[in-house]
Design a protein around this motif. Structure first.
Motif, PDB file in Angstrom:
ATOM      1  N   LYS A  94       0.838  -1.057   0.086  1.00  0.00           N
ATOM      2  CA  LYS A  94      -0.008   0.155   0.084  1.00  0.00           C
ATOM      3  C   LYS A  94       0.511   0.980   0.304  1.00  0.00           C
ATOM      4  CE  LYS A  94      -3.383   2.398   2.670  1.00  0.00           C
ATOM      5  NZ  LYS A  94      -4.526   3.046   1.530  1.00  0.00           N
ATOM      6  N   ILE A  95       2.265   1.228   0.688  1.00  0.00           N
ATOM      7  CA  ILE A  95       2.523   2.691   1.313  1.00  0.00           C
ATOM      8  C   ILE A  95       3.611   2.692  -0.479  1.00  0.00           C
ATOM      9  CG2 ILE A  95       4.079   1.886   2.258  1.00  0.00           C
ATOM     10  CD1 ILE A  95       3.913   4.620   3.864  1.00  0.00           C
ATOM     11  N   ALA A  96       4.490   1.498  -0.348  1.00  0.00           N
ATOM     12  CA  ALA A  96       4.990   1.583  -1.713  1.00  0.00           C
ATOM     13  C   ALA A  96       4.043   2.338  -3.330  1.00  0.00           C
ATOM     14  CB  ALA A  96       6.015   0.415  -1.904  1.00  0.00           C
ATOM     15  N   PHE A  97       2.608   1.713  -3.121  1.00  0.00           N
ATOM     16  CA  PHE A  97       2.421   2.424  -4.126  1.00  0.00           C
ATOM     17  C   PHE A  97       2.370   4.037  -4.114  1.00  0.00           C
ATOM     18  CE2 PHE A  97      -2.223   3.430  -6.080  1.00  0.00           C
ATOM     19  CZ  PHE A  97      -1.557   3.121  -6.682  1.00  0.00           C
ATOM     20  N   GLU A  98       1.626   4.310  -2.735  1.00  0.00           N
ATOM     21  CA  GLU A  98       1.609   5.324  -3.386  1.00  0.00           C
ATOM     22  C   GLU A  98       2.744   6.488  -3.453  1.00  0.00           C
ATOM     23  OE1 GLU A  98       0.537   5.928   1.472  1.00  0.00           O
ATOM     24  OE2 GLU A  98      -1.835   5.146   1.001  1.00  0.00           O
ATOM     25  N   ARG A 135       3.732   8.909  -6.319  1.00  0.00           N
ATOM     26  CA  ARG A 135       3.667  10.676  -6.578  1.00  0.00           C
ATOM     27  C   ARG A 135       5.489  10.528  -7.204  1.00  0.00           C
ATOM     28  NH1 ARG A 135       2.437   9.905  -1.071  1.00  0.00           N
ATOM     29  NH2 ARG A 135       3.561   9.447   0.445  1.00  0.00           N
ATOM     30  N   ARG A 136       6.222   9.427  -7.455  1.00  0.00           N
ATOM     31  CA  ARG A 136       7.697   9.177  -7.462  1.00  0.00           C
ATOM     32  C   ARG A 136       7.108   9.454  -9.369  1.00  0.00           C
ATOM     33  NH1 ARG A 136      13.077   7.574  -6.816  1.00  0.00           N
ATOM     34  NH2 ARG A 136      11.938   6.962  -4.935  1.00  0.00           N
ATOM     35  N   TRP A 137       6.010   8.473 -10.343  1.00  0.00           N
ATOM     36  CA  TRP A 137       6.190   8.188 -11.526  1.00  0.00           C
ATOM     37  C   TRP A 137       4.689   8.470 -12.101  1.00  0.00           C
ATOM     38  CZ3 TRP A 137       8.815   3.891  -8.950  1.00  0.00           C
ATOM     39  CH2 TRP A 137       9.567   3.970  -9.523  1.00  0.00           C
ATOM     40  N   ILE A 138       3.753   8.865 -11.689  1.00  0.00           N
ATOM     41  CA  ILE A 138       2.324   9.209 -11.854  1.00  0.00           C
ATOM     42  C   ILE A 138       2.139  10.325 -11.809  1.00  0.00           C
ATOM     43  CG2 ILE A 138      -0.081   8.782 -11.887  1.00  0.00           C
ATOM     44  CD1 ILE A 138       0.654   5.367 -11.260  1.00  0.00           C
ATOM     45  N   GLU A 139       1.900  11.261 -10.322  1.00  0.00           N
ATOM     46  CA  GLU A 139       1.081  12.159  -9.946  1.00  0.00           C
ATOM     47  C   GLU A 139       1.373  13.478 -10.535  1.00  0.00           C
ATOM     48  OE1 GLU A 139       0.004  13.627  -6.014  1.00  0.00           O
ATOM     49  OE2 GLU A 139       1.775  14.208  -6.337  1.00  0.00           O
ATOM     50  N   SER A 140       2.732  13.581 -11.578  1.00  0.00           N
ATOM     51  CA  SER A 140       2.526  14.785 -12.336  1.00  0.00           C
ATOM     52  C   SER A 140       1.753  14.987 -13.537  1.00  0.00           C
ATOM     53  CB  SER A 140       3.825  15.226 -12.627  1.00  0.00           C
ATOM     54  OG  SER A 140       4.460  13.632 -12.902  1.00  0.00           O
ATOM     55  N   ASP A 141       1.678  13.629 -13.970  1.00  0.00           N
ATOM     56  CA  ASP A 141       1.264  13.472 -15.643  1.00  0.00           C
ATOM     57  C   ASP A 141       0.366  12.034 -15.359  1.00  0.00           C
ATOM     58  OD1 ASP A 141      -0.212  14.050 -17.957  1.00  0.00           O
ATOM     59  OD2 ASP A 141       1.540  14.749 -18.863  1.00  0.00           O
ATOM     60  N   PRO A 142      -1.045  12.660 -14.581  1.00  0.00           N
ATOM     61  CA  PRO A 142      -1.739  10.593 -14.472  1.00  0.00           C
ATOM     62  C   PRO A 142      -2.091  10.502 -16.379  1.00  0.00           C
ATOM     63  CG  PRO A 142      -2.317  12.153 -12.792  1.00  0.00           C
ATOM     64  CD  PRO A 142      -1.331  12.769 -13.564  1.00  0.00           C
ATOM     65  N   ALA A 143      -2.515  11.264 -16.801  1.00  0.00           N
ATOM     66  CA  ALA A 143      -3.291  11.023 -17.938  1.00  0.00           C
ATOM     67  C   ALA A 143      -1.854  10.257 -19.650  1.00  0.00           C
ATOM     68  CB  ALA A 143      -3.507  11.963 -18.747  1.00  0.00           C
ATOM     69  N   GLU A 144      -1.091  10.963 -18.932  1.00  0.00           N
ATOM     70  CA  GLU A 144       0.233  10.351 -19.831  1.00  0.00           C
ATOM     71  C   GLU A 144       0.741   9.408 -19.701  1.00  0.00           C
ATOM     72  OE1 GLU A 144       4.843  11.767 -21.320  1.00  0.00           O
ATOM     73  OE2 GLU A 144       3.614  12.546 -19.877  1.00  0.00           O
ATOM     74  N   PHE A 145       0.988   8.860 -17.567  1.00  0.00           N
ATOM     75  CA  PHE A 145       1.966   7.939 -17.952  1.00  0.00           C
ATOM     76  C   PHE A 145       0.307   6.583 -17.948  1.00  0.00           C
ATOM     77  CE2 PHE A 145       0.760   4.150 -14.831  1.00  0.00           C
ATOM     78  CZ  PHE A 145       2.746   3.423 -14.445  1.00  0.00           C
ATOM     79  N   LEU A 146      -0.458   7.025 -17.576  1.00  0.00           N
ATOM     80  CA  LEU A 146      -1.732   5.854 -18.695  1.00  0.00           C
ATOM     81  C   LEU A 146      -1.985   5.012 -19.920  1.00  0.00           C
ATOM     82  CD1 LEU A 146      -4.444   6.830 -15.605  1.00  0.00           C
ATOM     83  CD2 LEU A 146      -3.005   4.397 -15.994  1.00  0.00           C
ATOM     84  N   GLN A 147      -1.445   6.762 -20.663  1.00  0.00           N
ATOM     85  CA  GLN A 147      -1.462   6.514 -22.157  1.00  0.00           C
ATOM     86  C   GLN A 147      -0.357   5.313 -22.528  1.00  0.00           C
ATOM     87  OE1 GLN A 147      -1.521  10.046 -24.139  1.00  0.00           O
ATOM     88  NE2 GLN A 147      -2.309   9.596 -25.938  1.00  0.00           N
TER      89      GLN A 147
END
Length: 202
Positions: free
Chosen positions: A154-158, A162-174
């Protein structure tokens, strides 16, 4: 007491112990906590006594607010100090998924993940195997890696969010490869907070 006995070195508190021993330690050190909650914390910690003790320490907050975050913060600080930055990245990256293939016909999953996050595949696998042996945060089921216990996942996911997704979730998911979509969504359903689930849902 648990803190004196199990905090002297990483070897002790980062080692799994049997459930019967765990329950005895928690009963002795936290007798004011009802047995059913001690068992719940023992289950979440999966044999890691220090983690279970952190959860017991924050029992009143957890019962009042229904939140594990204060305890998880303490746990993660302890983990971060002991496994180092490179293994921390491996653990976080792996925690983005319920499981991740690394052998035979599913080895492409770890290759695609490393390409996505800019990680070295050989180092990633070596770190994951090392974390399996000590302290045991990575499990292997056949051809797949997974993070354990759930309190760590859980905490590793959180932190991975923050490290790889939070700044641009749409780009990561794309950019997320098709093979990794289902295990990512399963991890989100298991470990993500309301904010992250809402972002992925949108």
């Amino acid at each position: 007491a648990w803190d004196r006995e199990y905090s002297r070195s990483a070897k002790y508190w980062l080692s799994k112990i049997p459930d019967s021993v765990m329950e005895g330690i928690l009963k002795k050190n936290f007798p004011h906590i009802p047995q059913d909650r001690r068992r719940k914390y023992s289950y979440l910690a999966k044999g890691f006594v220090k983690f279970a003790a952190y959860l017991c320490k924050y029992d009143q907050d957890i019962m009042r607010d229904g939140l594990l975050e204060p305890a998880l913060t303490d746990i993660w600080e302890s983990v971060s100090e002991r496994i180092g930055e490179e293994k921390l990245k491996t653990l976080e990256a792996l925690a983005l998924f319920q499981k991740l293939g690394f052998m035979k016909e599913v080895k492409g999953e770890v290759e695609k993940l490393c390409d996505l996050l800019g990680l070295n595949r050989a180092e990633f696998i070596a770190n994951a195997r090392s974390l399996k042996d000590v302290p045991g945060f990575v499990g292997i089921a056949g051809r797949y890696f997974y993070v354990t216990p759930e309190v760590i996942a859980k905490i590793a996911f959180e932190n991975a969010w923050r490290r790889w997704i939070e700044s641009d979730p749409a780009e990561f998911l794309q950019k997320l490869p098709k093979e990794l979509t289902e295990p990512f969504l399963r991890r989100v359903s298991m470990s993500a907070g309301k904010k992250e689930r809402r972002v992925v849902g949108d």
